[in-house]
Motif scaffolding. Structure first.
Motif, PDB file in Angstrom:
ATOM      1  N   UNK A 171      91.586 -58.070 -51.115  1.00 28.24           N
ATOM      2  CA  UNK A 171      90.930 -57.896 -49.814  1.00 28.24           C
ATOM      3  C   UNK A 171      90.649 -56.420 -49.579  1.00 28.24           C
ATOM      4  N   UNK A 172      89.524 -56.157 -48.927  1.00 29.21           N
ATOM      5  CA  UNK A 172      89.159 -54.761 -48.617  1.00 29.21           C
ATOM      6  C   UNK A 172      88.844 -54.649 -47.137  1.00 29.21           C
ATOM      7  N   UNK A 173      89.147 -53.483 -46.587  1.00 31.70           N
ATOM      8  CA  UNK A 173      88.946 -53.285 -45.142  1.00 31.70           C
ATOM      9  C   UNK A 173      87.471 -53.078 -44.789  1.00 31.70           C
ATOM     10  N   UNK A 174      86.683 -52.574 -45.756  1.00 24.86           N
ATOM     11  CA  UNK A 174      85.277 -52.301 -45.441  1.00 24.86           C
ATOM     12  C   UNK A 174      84.485 -51.987 -46.694  1.00 24.86           C
ATOM     13  N   UNK A 175      83.190 -51.749 -46.544  1.00 22.70           N
ATOM     14  CA  UNK A 175      82.315 -51.583 -47.714  1.00 22.70           C
ATOM     15  C   UNK A 175      82.656 -50.393 -48.612  1.00 22.70           C
ATOM     16  N   UNK A 176      83.134 -49.273 -48.037  1.00 24.48           N
ATOM     17  CA  UNK A 176      83.459 -48.101 -48.860  1.00 24.48           C
ATOM     18  C   UNK A 176      84.602 -48.439 -49.808  1.00 24.48           C
ATOM     19  N   UNK A 177      85.615 -49.109 -49.263  1.00 23.82           N
ATOM     20  CA  UNK A 177      86.765 -49.519 -50.064  1.00 23.82           C
ATOM     21  C   UNK A 177      86.328 -50.570 -51.096  1.00 23.82           C
ATOM     22  N   UNK A 178      85.477 -51.497 -50.669  1.00 23.53           N
ATOM     23  CA  UNK A 178      85.008 -52.554 -51.579  1.00 23.53           C
ATOM     24  C   UNK A 178      84.224 -51.950 -52.748  1.00 23.53           C
ATOM     25  N   UNK A 179      83.374 -50.965 -52.434  1.00 24.37           N
ATOM     26  CA  UNK A 179      82.606 -50.317 -53.513  1.00 24.37           C
ATOM     27  C   UNK A 179      83.541 -49.699 -54.540  1.00 24.37           C
ATOM     28  N   UNK A 180      84.587 -49.065 -54.042  1.00 25.65           N
ATOM     29  CA  UNK A 180      85.540 -48.412 -54.947  1.00 25.65           C
ATOM     30  C   UNK A 180      86.218 -49.462 -55.834  1.00 25.65           C
ATOM     31  N   UNK A 181      86.559 -50.611 -55.246  1.00 22.99           N
ATOM     32  CA  UNK A 181      87.199 -51.689 -56.020  1.00 22.99           C
ATOM     33  C   UNK A 181      86.240 -52.166 -57.121  1.00 22.99           C
ATOM     34  N   UNK A 182      84.968 -52.283 -56.756  1.00 22.29           N
ATOM     35  CA  UNK A 182      83.980 -52.757 -57.748  1.00 22.29           C
ATOM     36  C   UNK A 182      83.786 -51.747 -58.870  1.00 22.29           C
ATOM     37  N   UNK A 183      84.005 -50.473 -58.555  1.00 21.25           N
ATOM     38  CA  UNK A 183      83.917 -49.468 -59.630  1.00 21.25           C
ATOM     39  C   UNK A 183      84.903 -49.791 -60.750  1.00 21.25           C
ATOM     40  N   UNK A 184      86.001 -50.450 -60.386  1.00 19.70           N
ATOM     41  CA  UNK A 184      86.987 -50.825 -61.411  1.00 19.70           C
ATOM     42  C   UNK A 184      86.712 -52.229 -61.948  1.00 19.70           C
ATOM     43  N   UNK A 185      85.506 -52.731 -61.668  1.00 19.27           N
ATOM     44  CA  UNK A 185      85.089 -54.050 -62.150  1.00 19.27           C
ATOM     45  C   UNK A 185      85.996 -55.167 -61.666  1.00 19.27           C
ATOM     46  N   UNK A 186      86.376 -55.077 -60.424  1.00 20.15           N
ATOM     47  CA  UNK A 186      87.136 -56.153 -59.791  1.00 20.15           C
ATOM     48  C   UNK A 186      86.298 -56.663 -58.618  1.00 20.15           C
ATOM     49  N   UNK A 187      86.364 -57.956 -58.366  1.00 24.19           N
ATOM     50  CA  UNK A 187      85.602 -58.514 -57.250  1.00 24.19           C
ATOM     51  C   UNK A 187      86.453 -58.477 -55.983  1.00 24.19           C
ATOM     52  N   UNK A 188      85.768 -58.464 -54.857  1.00 23.84           N
ATOM     53  CA  UNK A 188      86.456 -58.459 -53.571  1.00 23.84           C
ATOM     54  C   UNK A 188      86.368 -59.872 -52.990  1.00 23.84           C
ATOM     55  N   UNK A 189      87.533 -60.452 -52.673  1.00 26.95           N
ATOM     56  CA  UNK A 189      87.529 -61.838 -52.203  1.00 26.95           C
ATOM     57  C   UNK A 189      87.415 -61.938 -50.689  1.00 26.95           C
ATOM     58  N   UNK A 190      87.816 -60.886 -49.998  1.00 32.88           N
ATOM     59  CA  UNK A 190      87.792 -60.964 -48.530  1.00 32.88           C
ATOM     60  C   UNK A 190      87.533 -59.585 -47.935  1.00 32.88           C
ATOM     61  N   UNK A 191      86.636 -59.586 -46.942  1.00 34.77           N
ATOM     62  CA  UNK A 191      86.344 -58.340 -46.226  1.00 34.77           C
ATOM     63  C   UNK A 191      85.821 -58.735 -44.837  1.00 34.77           C
ATOM     64  N   UNK A 192      86.129 -57.982 -43.801  1.00 31.89           N
ATOM     65  CA  UNK A 192      85.569 -58.327 -42.484  1.00 31.89           C
ATOM     66  C   UNK A 192      84.040 -58.271 -42.531  1.00 31.89           C
ATOM     67  N   UNK A 193      83.380 -59.098 -41.704  1.00 29.86           N
ATOM     68  CA  UNK A 193      81.908 -59.056 -41.626  1.00 29.86           C
ATOM     69  C   UNK A 193      81.443 -57.761 -40.998  1.00 29.86           C
TER      70      UNK A 193
END
Ligand code: SAH
Length: 520
Positions: free
Chosen positions: A358-380
């Protein structure tokens, strides 16, 4: 528990590779950070020691690896921090010690940069050196003012000369009689202080007083200023405007092209001085967006990210990460710290197992994707702790789910409290801590005090707290921009008025709000 080998891997720091001593004389370009060459950047990355001077953009220091020694040797006219001899001695000594020395010089190192003298000293000392050319202010400066130095209909020749010498002295090495009648465009550097003598000599020796002329100050920087006139009027204009060095002077019909080609100074945020307070490491993303829009950015990092106090405890939690149902990331810093640790412990991305992320927002989610991991949950929307808790509530029953929250040592407890309240079992991995930045901001502080600012940006509560901790008075008339409600609450707690708040609590959201309010 970590075994002996893992403990070592977690605690290990990088050991520098031995080298035989090499000095790069690097042209750092005229100031716009994009105008450093790829080779120049590689030399900064490779350096054990950086030796840099006044006209070199300090932003480049961030490309250096951690622990790189930095030596500022100054060289503002008449305020030399080291003499040229001392600089020569210094780079020879450092290179002899076996170090990789990167000597950064403004513009191109061998165009009025005394690069040739430094190279000669290195050659005489028998140490290895390389010359890495840079983009010179003599050409880039006019270009950023919309003035091409050659042009098919105006000029097929370019003369570059120094304005450092007093042209009225008999021993001057410049022949103004020849210069005055030379065809094409003339560019001179270091000429602001002698502008009257130089333009006077050119006119005296036959150049038309009506020849178009421009001076470009702090060219390619956000604070670029251009003064346009003629050979006959320029000295007077410089006096009136209190125009100072450093500036490139360009003389010739090409100056008229500026009427149509002035691209740089016409961008939406041009002329707005904006302060960025996040860590030097993270400032880049915000700085780049603002400078692309034309803003003059002062990077004043107020905080720095360091390893957590208990690195081994963090390592143990990361080691067990595959045993959880969820990992929660609430900042890009947390993501970086987590994966840095994860790959010290494991050599296989699959070791993370089936855990959801889970990620708190898009900046954090982008960073997670940099490590080639998908984000399963994030607030709209509402990219704050409360928003994430709500996203979990809407997503599933949290009773008995196990959660690893990767967080800063200093964070609001909302996530742990609320999720525990919902029945989750929350472990907190203290991944990093935020400490005040004490290095490298003296120049930025001086600039802020001297020149003021139109806007100060805050991208987290800790940037607010640590900015105030610096004890610098807020520049007169400076507005305040906040990335979102949590940061705004901290600002309000300190009685600061928020002029701009991002609608989307991300860096692009913040920049959009700034452009809307301040853009032309
Ligand atoms: N090697 C440098 C020039 C060094 S001499 C180069 O190739 O650009 C220093 C002079 O360069 C200054 O006095 C000024 O005239 C000019 N200069 C360097 N950077 C500049 C900038 N960003 N804007 C305007 N002038 C600059």
């Amino acid at each position: 528990m970590l075994n002996q080998w893992q403990t070592k891997a977690v605690m290990a720091s990088k050991t520098p590779s031995p080298s035989t001593g090499l000095c790069f004389l690097v042209g750092a370009g005229p100031g716009d950070p994009g105008l450093l060459t790829i080779k120049g950047k590689e030399c900064i990355e490779a350096a054990d020691v950086l030796v840099y001077d006044y006209l070199c953009n300090p932003e480049f220091l961030r490309y250096a690896k951690p622990g790189t020694e930095r030596i500022y040797v100054g060289k503002k006219a008449r305020a030399h921090t080291l003499t040229q001899d001392q600089i020569n001695e210094l780079i020879v000594k450092l290179t002899r010690e076996g170090k990789t020395v990167t000597r950064l010089k403004g513009g191109d190192p061998v165009l009025f940069g005394r690069g040739a003298e430094e190279a000669a000293e290195l050659a005489a000392a028998g140490v290895r050196f390389e010359i890495v050319p840079g983009i010179t202010s003599a050409i880039a400066g006019p270009a950023y003012a919309g003035i091409p130095v050659t042009h098919r209909s105006h000029a097929s020749m370019l003369t570059i000369f120094t304005g450092h010498e007093d042209p009225t002295k008999p021993d001057t090495s410049l022949d103004y009689a020849k210069l005055a009648v030379a065809d094409g465009t003339k560019v001179f550097l270091m000429g602001v202080e002698r502008i009257e003598e130089i333009t006077g000599q050119l006119i005296k020796h036959g150049a038309a007083a009506t020849t178009p002329m421009a001076l470009v100050r702090w060219a390619t920087h956000g604070r670029q200023q251009t003064l346009v006139g003629t050979l006959g009027t320029m000295a007077e204009k410089v006096r009136e405007a209190g125009f100072k060095a450093p500036a490139v002077a360009v003389v010739g019909d090409v100056v008229t092209e500026r009427d149509t080609l002035n691209w740089f100074e016409n961008r939406p945020l041009f002329g707005k001085r904006i302060v960025v307070t996040r860590t030097r490491h993270q400032a880049g993303a915000l700085t780049r967006r603002l400078t692309t829009l034309g803003a003059d950015v002062i990077e004043l990092p107020t905080i720095r990210i360091e390893e957590p106090r208990d690195l081994l405890a963090f390592g143990e939690l990361v080691q067990d990460c595959h045993t959880y149902d969820w990992i929660i990331f609430t900042s890009p810093n947390g993501v970086e710290a987590f994966f840095k640790m994860f790959y010290k412990l494991y050599n296989d991305a699959r070791s993370i197992g089936g855990v959801r992320i889970a990620a708190i927002g898009p900046g954090t989610a982008d960073k997670i994707r940099e490590y080639h991991m998908a984000v399963d949950l994030m607030p709209d929307k509402n990219f704050v702790a409360e928003g994430l808790v709500k996203a979990f509530k809407d997503h599933q029953d949290m009773e008995n789910t196990s959660v690893l929250w990767v967080r800063a040592e200093e964070a609001r407890e909302v996530i742990a409290n609320e999720l525990t309240g919902l029945g989750a079992i929350v472990d907190e991995a203290l991944a990093y801590r935020t400490v005040p930045e004490t290095e490298d901001n003296l120049e930025a502080i001086a600039r802020l005090k001297e020149e003021g600012a139109d806007l100060i940006t805050f991208t987290s509560s800790s940037t607010v707290e640590h900015f105030l901790g610096l004890g610098i008075p807020l520049p007169e008339g400076a507005k305040i921009a906040s990335i979102g409600p949590v940061t705004s609450a901290t600002l309000k707690k300190h009685d600061l008025k928020i002029d701009i708040e991002a609608k989307e609590f991300t860096i692009p959201g913040l920049v959009a709000a700034i452009e809307k309010k301040l853009g032309k």
